[in-house]
Each structure stands twice: as structure tokens, then as C-alpha cells.
Design an enzyme around this catalytic site. Structure first.
Site, PDB file in Angstrom:
ATOM      1  N   THR A   1       9.102 -80.645  29.337  1.00 26.33           N
ATOM      2  CA  THR A   1       8.794 -79.235  29.593  1.00 26.33           C
ATOM      3  C   THR A   1       8.538 -78.501  28.283  1.00 26.33           C
ATOM      4  O   THR A   1       7.601 -77.696  28.188  1.00 26.33           O
ATOM      5  CB  THR A   1       9.943 -78.577  30.375  1.00 26.33           C
ATOM      6  OG1 THR A   1      10.186 -79.311  31.575  1.00 26.33           O
ATOM      7  CG2 THR A   1       9.600 -77.148  30.734  1.00 26.33           C
TER       8      THR A   1
ATOM      9  N   CYS B   1       8.887 -87.293  32.770  1.00 22.79           N
ATOM     10  CA  CYS B   1      10.193 -86.668  32.529  1.00 22.79           C
ATOM     11  C   CYS B   1      11.074 -87.729  31.902  1.00 22.79           C
ATOM     12  O   CYS B   1      11.060 -88.899  32.321  1.00 22.79           O
ATOM     13  CB  CYS B   1      10.802 -86.166  33.846  1.00 22.79           C
ATOM     14  SG  CYS B   1      12.495 -85.531  33.665  1.00 22.79           S
TER      15      CYS B   1
END
Length: 278
Positions: free
Chosen positions: A78, A193
Site C-alpha cells: 500500500t 501483499c
């Protein structure tokens, strides 16, 4: 900014998932010392706004720079999606590597037919950074991004396999692989991720052995190795002199406990230093 070759590499993540990147760095660069910072007080970043993520990333980077580092690795997807350019602008002389660009380039090469599925957090998917980076390497690729937010909690609870984990993985992925039309089926799965490599065996079973799978942690470690060599920053020390330092912004006991999911060595609670980024 000039750097001592024997300074450590700084690595930061919103929590403990970035330890998959730390593990890859230790395997690829055994002589390099590392400082790992997990912002455990404010995780997860994947549900935060882009402005908040950028602010947190800059705070983490400043803390590591004050400790003395020669390169910065943004192990959080992110933060890589939302804050990489801000970090490079803030520290113009410091080599900064994120996980998005190396992972995207590797997926572009690994996909046979250019049908790439990216699984990530909501915030990373909304940023659209992976499709843009993949298209930079392979303009004709068909990229589908799929948010899989429950995977993060599942991994941190140690549920990396079993019937419940497989049911959830099939809920997310079967429409893009097993139940997709042949011409629409993904042929490459990019783990967007840092928690998701812990699910690699499960995901391989769900998407099938014919599907290429790309882990951004290993590709990032290769990119850091290349960057250090290019900048003349690779250490000259012996591997046995390399050290790893662990920092967290909260709950060092939980950091040490959950770390066992991501790395094959034990991290004791008293090895984890608590730092305040505010």
C-alpha cells in the site's frame, strides 16, 4: 547524500507482513545488515486513505534515516502504491525501492498469454499502481485486480491452510481461474501483499500448477541487489558480521509471535524495540 557501504538497509511495513521481504533480502544478500520497522500501532494500511498512508510512510522513513541507512525498502504494498514518489522526493540521495515495480515487471515476464491477476488489499487495488506498472512492461497485458482483504487477517491468525482457508481462497479466485472461460482465465497470479506468500501452497492448489505465481518479495530482493551493485553500495563485510534489528510502534509481543508465520527463525519479544513515530 553519500552512504557508508556498511550501513544497514532500512525496511518498513505497516506490520509484520514485510518480514517476507526481509527474509528474501537475508537470503539474497546475507552480508547486509538490516533494520526492520513495523508500524504495528497503525496497521493495517490497506484500509487507510492515500494521504494517511503517505504521511505514515514518511514518518517511518524519517525514523530509519535518522538511525543511519544506505537504502530504503518499502516492503508494504500500500505504501509502495501511494507513497513511493513522495519518499523519493523527500530523500533524493537515498535509493528507495518499493515492491510494486519489481513484482509487476516479473509478472509481465512470467505470464505466457498476458492474462495477469493481481491480488492485494483494497487500498492497493484502488490505487491502480500494479496495472500501470505491468502495462509499462507489457502494454498489451490484460490485468484484473482483485481485493482479498480477509487474507490478511487469516494469515495473522495462522490460518494458512485447511478447509476454511481454502473455501475463502476459492471464493476470491475461482471466478478468475477454475470457473473462468478458457480465453478469460488468468495465467499468472501476482501476490500483491506481503502477507500473501504465507498462503503460497494453498493458492497454488487453488489456481493450479499451470498458473505462474509471482511473489513480489523475491523479485524486490533481486532489485535491491542490482541497485546496490549499480550504486557501489554493496557491503564488503563478511556475512557473519551482518545484523538484523527489529522495531515496532506497538505490541512487541504480538510482533514476535506473528513473525513466526513469515520467517523460519525465532524473534524474541525482547529483540523488538518499541519506537514512537509521532
Amino acid at each position: 547524500m553519500t552512504a557508508n557501504r556498511d550501513l544497514p538497509i532500512g525496511v518498513f511495513d505497516s506490520g509484520v507482513g514485510g518480514l517476507t521481504v526481509l527474509k528474501a533480502l537475508r537470503e539474497r544478500l546475507p552480508a547486509e545488515s538490516l533494520i526492520y520497522l513495523g508500524d504495528t500501532a497503525r496497521l493495517p494500511y490497506g484500509t487507510k486513505s492515500a494521504a494517511a498512508v503517505s504521511h505514515y510512510a514518511l514518518q517511518a522513513a524519517h525514523a530509519l534515516v535518522r538511525m543511519g541507512i544506505k537504502a530504503l525498502v518499502v516492503a508494504d504494498n500500500t505504501s509502495s502504491a501511494h507513497a513511493l514518489e513522495a519518499l523519493r522526493a523527500e530523500f533524493p540521495g537515498l535509493p528507495v525501492t518499493g515492491v510494486v515495480e519489481p513484482g509487476a515487471a516479473a509478472a509481465a515476464l512470467a505470464s505466457a498469454q498476458g492474462r495477469i491477476v493481481v491480488i492485494a488489499t483494497d487500498s492497493t487495488v484502488q490505487a491502480g499502481t500494479y496495472p500501470r506498472a505491468i502495462h509499462n512492461s507489457r502494454p498489451g497485458a490484460r490485468v484484473i485486480s482483485k481485493a482479498c482483504p480477509l487474507f490478511v487477517s487469516m494469515v495473522e491468525e495462522g490460518m494458512t491452510d485447511g478447509p476454511i482457508a481454502e473455501q475463502l481462497a476459492r471464493h476470491y479466485l475461482d471466478p478468475l481461474f477454475a470457473n473462468a472461460d478458457d480465453g478469460q482465465k488468468g495465467d499468472c497470479l501476482l501476490l500483491g501483499c506481503t502477507h500473501f506468500p504465507a498462503l503460497a501452497d494453498l493458492l497454488r492448489r487453488v489456481v493450479g500448477p499451470e498458473t505462474a505465481m509471482v511473489d513480489s518479495a523475491t523479485t524486490t530482493a533481486r532489485a535491491v541487489e542490482d541497485l546496490l551493485e549499480h550504486r557501489g553500495l554493496a557491503t564488503g563485510r563478511a556475512p557473519e558480521r551482518a545484523r538484523v534489528r527489529y522495531l515496532a510502534t506497538d505490541a512487541p509481543d504480538r510482533f514476535a509471535r506473528v513473525a513466526r508465520i513469515f520467517v523460519p527463525w525465532t524473534i524474541a519479544t525482547d529483540e523488538v524495540e518499541v519506537v514512537d513515530l509521532a
